[in-house]
Scaffold this motif. Structure first.
Motif, PDB file in Angstrom:
ATOM      1  N   UNK B 104      41.691  49.912  44.854  1.00 16.84           N
ATOM      2  CA  UNK B 104      42.449  50.594  45.893  1.00 16.84           C
ATOM      3  C   UNK B 104      42.122  52.074  45.832  1.00 16.84           C
ATOM      4  N   UNK B 108      45.535  56.037  48.599  1.00 14.24           N
ATOM      5  CA  UNK B 108      46.427  54.970  49.036  1.00 14.24           C
ATOM      6  C   UNK B 108      47.436  54.628  47.954  1.00 14.24           C
ATOM      7  N   UNK B 109      47.006  54.754  46.685  1.00 18.25           N
ATOM      8  CA  UNK B 109      47.942  54.444  45.599  1.00 18.25           C
ATOM      9  C   UNK B 109      49.059  55.466  45.524  1.00 18.25           C
ATOM     10  N   UNK B 112      51.442  54.709  48.426  1.00 22.42           N
ATOM     11  CA  UNK B 112      52.344  53.585  48.132  1.00 22.42           C
ATOM     12  C   UNK B 112      53.644  54.083  47.520  1.00 22.42           C
TER      13      UNK B 112
END
Lengths: 345, 547
Positions: B104, B108-109, B112
């Motif tokens: 990922x 994006x992590x 999240x």
């Protein structure tokens, strides 16, 4: 982005080029192997009452009197023009036979695998999230039972229960009951063709016919998929990045599917590819039990009859299919895991 | 702000219940940084996992209280805990690359976490994630957000782990061995950055580490843990400077630092006279313009770019540098496990570089050049008992068998202080220190002239490291071996070596007598390496005399 797409297309093309030697090898080996088989097709097809003269005549007609290299060159020449020869046992061109039977086998295998994945993957995930629970044990029992029963037995048992005892399944003969007309041929997949034609009744009929053989195959393929999903999920769930995700307060769903499952997919896809190839070759028993006009039963009959053209056509067709399958799996890898550069391979 | 009382954590295992933490109590004030120090198995990490309620399967809080700002962490529902994790209490872990989802994008992590705690909407998550990356001083943050962890360096990955942890402005940060696996300069950069951010945001922090030096440099207060209990707690300077507890004193003693001798790492009662330094003989190993290149995408990659040095008989040479500097490649070539691209290695005048690595096993010199590998556990065959591991080279290279083999194995075990009755155990039945001894016994059993030690103590606890380092010094004096000690830990090199070679980017940038290089480094890079090593406050002799 355009550059990336171009790179990808180039990579696919180069992979296809790499497959050429493989395909050539398959052509050569299948040619030699069929010739090495015991039995004389000329004698077989000349009939029981044949005289030596009529056998020789048949042999000349089949082109079997020429030398091996000559026969091979003729075979390759025909191949290049798309001619796989004529099947001696059915009298039809092999291409026509394959075109009719391959979709039947593919439809059966694909439906079976979709069903199998639909059960095995959730089951594996559930078993991995609750190791030692009843669902884990259920998973183990189901999977072991599925793989330990031979397909012809499961098939017959299913027919006995659902057709003979309960009467809910149609008679296990072929792809479509005789009350329906075959849908207009577009893809050769009855489910798709019937849906395209908007013929819901035929679609349902085809589905009913498909249900039992697909269930038989699905049961057999559950085991490797569920086991691999469980193992891959277990290792993903105990990984450091899942701990990080948990420590960041992400929801269980996000941790399970966004983080663990995507990482666990890779080995599952590998297994799926392997399962697909062996079922496609090995579903001949299921095809026999359900009188399914597939490619497997065709190949076995051709082999028994020393029907060279048909056997060679079958082997070649399978080889091409596997090349395509491997390509698809490699592309799936590259899509799932950015560390695997598709172009680099 | 955080209060822990008599916390006890147990694990259900196949062999019954195991108590990992037995009654730990401490308080953490707002803005305070607490260091929890202990060796492996002391329960320091488990304590923090229990606070976050992210214990591994089978672990549960058996007794005690844990309260964070009025919230009962032991009894809070899982839903409440999920809201606390990441928003109120965050955690960063060791081995940053593994702590990030490998498939990922790092941006994006971070998104999240931001979205989970309502700090961002899908519209502005990207921008906020880039802000979080900028907060941890990542250059070109917008581009980095698009990268996957495998495309980034270890230090960069740890910054991203920090960015994830701090994205939602938590009030408490728990750092679990945050610098394990990082180079010494990277370690300093990451720790300095974290300390700055913690101060800037007025956060509290808990630093869990085995490194007393690191803890005393970055923490206000220390708690020393052993066997699931806190044995001593107090202000960092006084714990390190005047340890009250016997165990703490042993830990302080065992921490390699400036101005101590190798013997003083041991507990006071075990200190014997220092081993004599062997007299130096003529050159044993002469390395001339040694080079190693690997084929790369854009031309060959030169891992080692023509290094030249000499090791004299009886000398102990330290080869230091950060990961990727070429020190491991160099030592692999010297031990003849790797072919050279060019250059020569003269062993007593004979060029052994000319012998292909795969043929060296049959060369008579194989017995004379041996190696002790980095990870004592991974370098032993898990299905071989200690006896077999030590016997293997004797059987293959010395042709021993039967009673003579047995006698030689036992002699080697005795030499490294491994009790004979442990010889029939398998690696998983031995402790870390015992496995290290097996690895050393295997290497010295053949009476080699030249021993390459590849970070032999990197995976060991400090007190065991102290014992192993002393063992190595004694063996060298006793057997007259020559050492090449490969390490990134300058404090350890200082103790064991008389000559130091510093490598960077495949080249030797400085070499000379150990004292000279360590005390008066000529090259700025050597200086930065020395500065980056945590410098624990030197224990005041007067105070020590008092306790």
């Amino acid at each position: 982005m355009a550059a990336a797409t171009q790179g990808r297309v180039a990579a696919v093309l180069s992979r296809l080029m790499q497959a050429l030697p493989v395909v050539f090898g398959v052509v050569l080996v299948s040619f030699l192997l069929t010739r090495a088989l015991p039995g004389d097709p000329a004698a077989y097809f000349a009939g029981d009452a044949a005289t030596p003269e009529s056998i020789a005549e048949t042999r000349a007609k089949l082109g079997l009197d020429k030398s091996m290299p000559e026969q091979f060159l003729i075979y390759v020449g025909d191949l290049l023009s798309g001619d796989l020869g004529v099947s001696l046992s059915t009298g039809q061109p092999v291409t026509t036979e394959l075109a009719r039977r391959l979709p039947a086998s593919l439809e059966l295998t694909l439906v079976a695998l979709v069903v199998s994945c639909g059960i095995a993957i959730p089951l594996g995930v559930l078993a991995a999230t609750r190791p030692g629970s009843w669902i884990d044990h259920l998973c183990r029992v189901l999977v072991t039972a599925g793989v330990s029963l031979p397909t012809f037995f499961t098939g017959v048992a299913l027919i006995y229960v659902f057709y003979y005892l309960l009467g809910v399944a149609p008679s296990p003969i072929g792809r479509l009951d005789f009350v329906y007309l075959e849908p207009d041929r577009v893809t050769g997949f009855f489910l798709i063709d019937a849906a395209l034609a908007g013929d819901f009744e035929t679609w349902l009929g085809a589905l009913e016919q498909l249900a039992l053989p697909a269930a038989t195959l699905a049961l057999f393929t559950l085991a490797p998929l569920a086991r691999m999903t469980r193992a891959a999920m277990l290792s993903a769930l105990s990984s450091d990045y899942v701990r990080t995700a948990k420590a960041a307060g992400l929801t269980t769903g996000k941790v399970l599917f966004g983080y663990a499952f995507r990482n666990a997919l890779l080995p599952v896809v590998t297994t799926l590819g392997m399962v697909f190839s062996f079922t496609l070759g090995a579903n001949v028993l299921v095809e026999k039990v359900f009188a399914w006009p597939g490619i497997g039963s065709f190949a076995v009959e051709a082999l028994v009859a020393s029907d060279y053209a048909a056997v060679q056509g079958f082997v070649l067709c399978m080889a091409l299919l596997f090349v395509a399958l491997n390509l698809v799996i490699d592309m799936a890898y590259a899509m799932i895991d950015p560390r695997i550069g598709f172009a680099a391979k | 702000m955080l209060s822990i009382k008599d916390l006890a954590v147990s694990f259900r295992t196949r062999r019954g219940e195991v108590d990992a933490v037995r009654g730990v109590s401490f308080e953490l004030a707002k803005g305070e940084t607490l260091g929890v120090v202990g060796e492996s198995g002391s329960g320091k990490s488990v304590t923090s996992y229990a606070l976050m309620r992210i214990l591994d399967a089978g672990g549960w809080i058996k007794a005690g209280e844990a309260t964070y700002s009025g919230v009962d962490l032991r009894r809070a529902s899982e839903r409440e805990m999920r809201d606390i994790r990441g928003r109120e209490i965050s955690m960063i872990f060791q081995n940053p690359r593994a702590a990030l989802n490998p498939i990922r994008k790092v941006g994006a992590q971070i998104e999240d976490v931001l979205r989970r705690h309502g700090k961002a909407t899908s519209a502005n998550a990207r921008a906020k994630a880039i802000e979080a990356l900028e907060a941890v001083r990542i250059n070109d943050a917008a581009a980095r957000a698009e990268a996957y962890p495998f495309e980034l360096s270890g230090g960069m990955c740890q910054r991203i782990v920090v960015a994830i942890a701090l994205a939602c402005d938590p009030r408490l940060l728990i750092m679990d061995e945050p610098t394990t696996g990082l180079d010494i300069t990277t370690q300093k950069a990451v720790m300095d950055l974290t300390r700055e951010l913690i101060r800037e945001r007025g956060m509290s922090a808990i630093l869990i580490t085995h490194d007393l030096g690191l803890a005393s440099e970055y923490c206000d207060r220390l708690a020393v843990m052993k066997d699931g209990k806190i044995v001593e707690t107090g202000p960092a300077a006084s714990v390190f400077g005047a340890p009250q507890d016997v165990y703490t004193r042993r830990l302080v003693d065992a921490t390699p630092r400036r101005g101590v001798s190798i013997r003083s790492l041991l507990p006071a009662e075990a200190r014997t006279a220092p081993p004599p330094r062997p007299a130096l003989g003529g050159p044993l190993l002469e390395v001339l313009r040694l080079e190693k290149a690997y084929p790369g995408k854009s031309g060959p990659v030169r891992a080692v770019k023509g290094v030249t040095f000499t090791i004299r008989e009886g000398q102990s040479v330290g080869l230091v540098g950060e990961s990727g500097c070429g020190k491991s490649t160099t030592s692999s070539m010297l031990v003849r496990l790797l072919d050279v691209t060019s250059g020569s290695i003269l062993f007593r005048g004979e060029d052994i570089a000319a012998i292909p690595a795969k043929d060296f096993i049959r060369h008579p010199l194989r017995r004379d050049i041996q190696m002790v590998f980095q990870d004592a556990t991974d370098s032993l065959n898990p299905r071989h008992a200690a006896r077999d591991s030590i016997a293997d080279p004797l059987r293959r290279l010395a042709g021993l068998s039967g009673a003579r083999l047995k006698a030689k194995v036992e002699e080697a075990a005795e030499l490294v202080g491994l009790p004979i009755h442990l010889l029939d155990r398998f690696p998983h039945q031995l402790s870390g220190g015992q496995k290290a001894r097996v690895g050393i016994a295997r290497a010295v059993a053949l009476d080699p002239k030249f021993l390459i030690l590849d970070e032999p103590t990197a995976a060991l606890d400090v007190s065991i490291q102290a014992v192993v380092l002393n063992l190595l010094a004694d063996l060298r004096a006793k057997l007259g071996m020559t050492y090449l000690f490969v390490s990134h830990d300058l404090n350890v090199v200082r103790l064991l070596c008389d000559h130091v070679i510093v490598m960077k980017g495949g080249e030797i940038i400085e070499q000379g007598p150990a004292e000279e290089v360590m005390d008066r480094p000529a090259h700025p890079y050597t200086k930065s390496l020395l500065d980056a090593a945590p410098q624990p406050p030197a224990p005041a002799p007067r105070l020590r005399a008092a306790v």
